[in-house]
Design a protein around this motif. Structure first.
Motif, short mmCIF file in Angstrom:
data_model
loop_
_atom_site.label_atom_id
_atom_site.label_comp_id
_atom_site.label_asym_id
_atom_site.label_seq_id
_atom_site.Cartn_x
_atom_site.Cartn_y
_atom_site.Cartn_z
N THR A 189 0.84 -1.20 0.00
CA THR A 189 0.00 0.00 0.00
C THR A 189 0.87 1.24 0.00
O THR A 189 1.72 1.42 0.87
CB THR A 189 -0.91 0.01 1.24
N GLN A 238 2.06 4.70 0.87
CA GLN A 238 1.82 5.49 2.08
C GLN A 238 2.04 6.96 1.78
O GLN A 238 3.15 7.39 1.50
CB GLN A 238 2.77 5.04 3.20
N ASP A 293 1.71 8.77 6.41
CA ASP A 293 2.04 8.04 7.63
C ASP A 293 3.26 8.63 8.34
O ASP A 293 3.78 8.03 9.26
CB ASP A 293 2.29 6.56 7.33
N TYR A 350 6.04 2.16 0.48
CA TYR A 350 4.98 1.17 0.41
C TYR A 350 5.01 0.31 1.67
O TYR A 350 6.09 -0.16 2.07
CB TYR A 350 5.16 0.23 -0.80
N ARG A 351 3.87 0.09 2.30
CA ARG A 351 3.75 -0.87 3.40
C ARG A 351 3.40 -2.23 2.81
O ARG A 351 2.45 -2.36 2.04
CB ARG A 351 2.65 -0.43 4.36
N GLU A 374 5.94 -3.15 11.32
CA GLU A 374 5.53 -2.33 10.19
C GLU A 374 6.68 -2.38 9.18
O GLU A 374 7.78 -1.92 9.47
CB GLU A 374 5.25 -0.90 10.64
N GLU A 403 8.29 -1.63 5.43
CA GLU A 403 8.19 -0.65 4.35
C GLU A 403 9.24 -0.90 3.28
O GLU A 403 10.38 -1.26 3.57
CB GLU A 403 8.36 0.76 4.90
N ARG A 442 0.42 7.38 12.44
CA ARG A 442 1.43 8.28 11.92
C ARG A 442 2.65 8.29 12.81
O ARG A 442 2.56 8.41 14.01
CB ARG A 442 0.84 9.70 11.80
#
Length: 312
Positions: free
Chosen positions: A91, A93, A96, A108-109, A154, A156, A311
């Motif tokens: 996804t 971002q 964030d 991108y996550r 998380e 990325e 965030r």
């Protein structure tokens, strides 16, 4: 006292410690196992070994929470390809980051795509973070506690595309001094190689410590916002600039310090080679990235976070 070596999902990190010790200083297969492949009688045996030995290094500081661990050659070429393929399927971002953070990059996550497509690599990355925390900082909460149960990774895929920014008339991609809020451990995995002969590899500052490593190839990748996945996974093109900076972490170092000193020129500096990973106390150690002035720098970044997603 902390009970056992717990991973972010409550499992054991013991196997990773065994794995890294057994492979330190020697080549390894792409799945972390033996370099030999069992075959049926009459079949030709083949191997697929990691081309370089893995090596652990520490960037030490007076305060243990400012010490940084580097694992050289942790990511194999196959690992890097897998991340590059999965990353842009995550996804995009757009919002964030903290409104106070000064940055220019594409994020991108992609926790779910990575876990689904390469669960072994997903586990190995998280286990590396647990191993580093167990050895150095002990910041991950004890298993079974509410604080531990709220932990989550998380992940990325980040692109710093200087060529794309130049074509658009924008600033060179970078990220200003900051900490990773609520990240007990942060990992940076290098997916691109800085170019040989890059003048920025020679530090000009007089009040910092350089941990510059030597490059061996000219590699990189094409990509950026609104760019196709084919371009993300295109021909390597290397990059220039893009130095990681970390505050010194001296006697005055603390979680509550407003300024880690990077803006004042008080920092340690390094650049990773393609395949290296670096781990540190993201929520405590101020860090930044100097401008990538040419080419494309790509990384995988993981934060083991204490709080709900949001965030940073």
């Amino acid at each position: 006292a902390r009970s056992g070596k717990v991973s972010a999902d409550g499992g054991s990190g013991d196997y990773y410690r065994t794995y890294i010790i057994s492979t330190m200083g020697k080549g390894r297969s792409n799945n972390g196992g033996s370099n030999t492949k069992q075959t049926k009688r009459g079949e030709k045996a083949t191997t697929c070994s990691h081309p370089k030995p893995m090596k652990k290094e520490l960037m030490r500081a007076k305060n243990i929470n400012a010490t940084i661990m580097i694992l050289r050659n942790f990511l194999s070429p196959q690992d890097i390809t897998s991340i590059r393929q999965c990353g842009p399927t995550g996804t995009l971002q757009n919002h964030d980051r903290s409104e106070e953070l000064d940055f220019e990059h594409i994020v991108y996550r992609f926790e779910t795509p990575l876990k689904h497509n390469n669960g072994k690599l997903y586990d190995r990355l998280l286990d590396a973070m647990v191993m580093a925390d167990d050895e150095l900082w002990r910041g991950i909460p004890v298993a079974g506690t509410p604080a531990h149960n709220s932990m989550h990774p998380e992940i990325e895929f980040i692109s710093y595309d200087a060529d794309l920014c130049s074509r658009r008339g924008g600033r060179h991609p970078y990220i200003g001094p900051h900490v990773d809020i609520a990240s007990a451990v942060t990992l940076i995995g290098q997916l691109s190689q800085f170019r040989d002969g890059d003048a920025s590899a020679i530090p000009t500052e007089s009040n910092h410590v350089s941990y510059q490593c030597k490059s061996s190839t000219s590699q990189g990748k094409k990509g950026g916002k609104k760019v196709s996945q084919k371009q993300h996974n295109g021909e390597d093109r290397g990059y220039e600039g893009g130095h990681n900076r970390f505050e010194i972490g001296g006697a005055e170092f603390s979680r509550d310090a407003d300024d880690g000193g990077i803006a004042k020129g008080l920092y340690r500096q390094t650049r990773l080679n393609k395949g290296d990973v670096l781990m540190f106390r993201g929520e405590m150690l101020e860090h930044s990235l100097t401008a990538v002035t040419a080419g494309l720098r790509q990384i995988v970044q993981i934060e083991l976070c204490r709080e709900k997603e949001g965030r940073h």
